[in-house]
Write an enzyme that holds these catalytic residues in place. Structure first.
Site, PDB file in Angstrom:
ATOM      1  N   LYS A 169      54.807  12.358 -61.709  1.00  0.00           N
ATOM      2  CA  LYS A 169      56.222  12.278 -61.362  1.00  0.00           C
ATOM      3  C   LYS A 169      56.903  11.191 -62.174  1.00  0.00           C
ATOM      4  O   LYS A 169      56.316  10.138 -62.445  1.00  0.00           O
ATOM      5  CB  LYS A 169      56.375  11.963 -59.872  1.00  0.00           C
ATOM      6  CG  LYS A 169      55.708  12.970 -58.954  1.00  0.00           C
ATOM      7  CD  LYS A 169      56.389  14.319 -59.010  1.00  0.00           C
ATOM      8  CE  LYS A 169      55.758  15.307 -58.039  1.00  0.00           C
ATOM      9  NZ  LYS A 169      56.416  16.616 -58.078  1.00  0.00           N
ATOM     10  N   HIS A 300      54.968  27.108 -58.968  1.00  0.00           N
ATOM     11  CA  HIS A 300      54.960  25.936 -58.090  1.00  0.00           C
ATOM     12  C   HIS A 300      54.243  26.347 -56.809  1.00  0.00           C
ATOM     13  O   HIS A 300      54.436  27.461 -56.318  1.00  0.00           O
ATOM     14  CB  HIS A 300      56.405  25.527 -57.780  1.00  0.00           C
ATOM     15  CG  HIS A 300      56.543  24.498 -56.704  1.00  0.00           C
ATOM     16  ND1 HIS A 300      56.765  24.830 -55.377  1.00  0.00           N
ATOM     17  CD2 HIS A 300      56.482  23.156 -56.745  1.00  0.00           C
ATOM     18  CE1 HIS A 300      56.851  23.718 -54.667  1.00  0.00           C
ATOM     19  NE2 HIS A 300      56.680  22.691 -55.463  1.00  0.00           N
TER      20      HIS A 300
HETATM   21 MG   LIG Z   1      58.090  20.043 -59.186  1.00  0.00          MG
END
Ligand SMILES: [Mg+2]
Length: 365
Positions: A169, A300
């Site tokens: 991230k 995802h």
């Molecule tokens: Mg994502």
């Protein structure tokens, strides 16, 4: 075959320790879903995935508006049922989000029933494409709240376990910190590992242009969700300006929205999620649409890969699958990765059936 009973449920699975990305900080993973019972003794399990917020609205949609339509129907008429639910009483206030995620849960349960009745794992029922292995990439160590030391420790441990792809991230308030963390990860894993970064919508177009360009030097496989998911034009500008490809799809809720992204050249890795579009029926339509543009699908995993492993295994343009093992222990046949690849399920169905003890333990409705 006829549907005899429809029963919604909500499970909340605790995350230890809690994680964050740029916009979410879940303490539990939510599984609002449905069990669909039939007169032939086959039960289908379907669910969607959440940060454990709003689950009661999804379950309520199933009980109040979808169950009465489903009772007495033949599960093999799944596409007719899909249309009836999609264009039914919830159409006025639905078509994305809560009602569509409820539709996903129902649709997944119906495909679970059909493949169980055929005595095949879903990936074979759909027509298998990959008979051996699916490359897995690991997301479960790149969290934004991990201090740099833990980030490096977790991600290098994945490489030691055999993963050849990892994701981390970004989206810190000061982008220089993102740059420093990505640089450190690339240095730690070497040049041969596939590295992706995920902004979780936190940047505006200017930040994305500036830092997307700067981060290119670390040979990123893709830049995920840099902007607000409704901003097709902004993503198109980025796709044109940056060398790193744009990946998105986890907040794109229909084939029509994917069509606009794809047709405008605003997405380069299509991350369609079976729990966000209207289940397997619509997922397959999006995969076909992407195939006609020669675009790769890399879902995802709102369901942590349980269902997507079947979909990737049966779809020619699906190339790789995310791995986050938060909820695998609750399933009768959990999604399993060995030496960096998914091991394809062998049991009949969609791998959605939950161990009875876990079902009761984590059930909040
Ligand atoms: Mg994502």
């Amino acid at each position: 075959m006829k549907i005899t009973k429809v029963e919604s449920f909500i499970l909340h699975i605790p995350l230890n320790p809690p994680i964050t990305d740029a916009i979410n900080a879940p303490t539990h993973w939510g599984l609002p879903g449905v069990r669909i019972f039939t007169d032939e003794g086959i039960t289908g399990y379907g669910f969607t995935g959440t940060c454990a917020n709003g689950d009661e609205m999804i379950a309520d949609t199933i009980d109040r508006y979808y169950a009465p339509v489903l009772l007495g129907k033949d599960p093999f008429m799944v596409k007719e049922i899909w249309d009836e639910l999609r264009f039914g009483k919830m159409h006025w206030i639905g078509r994305a989000g809560i009602t569509h995620m409820a539709l996903a849960a129902v649709d997944i349960a119906l495909w679970d029933i059909m493949s169980k009745a055929a005595n095949k794992p879903l990936w074979q029922y759909l027509g298998g494409h990959k008979s051996k292995k699916i490359k897995a990439y690991n997301t479960n160590g790149g969290w934004l709240n991990w201090p740099k030391e833990r980030l490096l420790k977790d991600i290098t441990s994945f490489v030691e376990q055999g993963f050849t792809g990892v994701k981390m991230k970004v989206g810190k308030p000061d982008s220089r910190e993102d740059y420093d963390r990505v640089k450190a990860v690339r240095k730690a894993i070497g040049d041969d590992i596939t590295l992706m970064i995920d902004v979780n919508q936190m940047w505006n177009i200017n930040t994305a242009m500036t830092w997307g360009k700067k981060l290119e030097e670390f040979d990123l496989y893709w830049l995920e969700e840099p902007l607000n998911p409704d901003d097709i034009l902004g993503h198109k500008k980025l796709a044109d300006a940056l060398n790193v490809p744009i990946a998105l799809g986890e907040h794109v809720y229909s084939k029509y929205a994917f069509r606009d992204y794809i047709h405008q050249g605003a997405v380069e890795y299509v991350q369609v999620d079976v729990t966000r579009v209207g289940g397997i029926t619509e997922w397959l339509q999006v995969a076909g649409l992407a195939a006609s543009y020669d675009l790769p699908i890399v879902p995802h995993v709102g369901e942590m890969g349980q269902i997507h492993q079947h979909l990737v295994a049966s779809t020619q343009n699906a190339i790789m699958l995310e791995y986050i093992p938060w909820i695998r222990d609750i399933f009768i046949e959990p999604a399993t990765v060995k030496e960096g690849c998914y091991v394809l399920p062998q049991m009949p169905g969609a791998s959605t059936e939950i161990i009875p003890g876990c079902f009761e333990k984590f059930r909040v409705k």
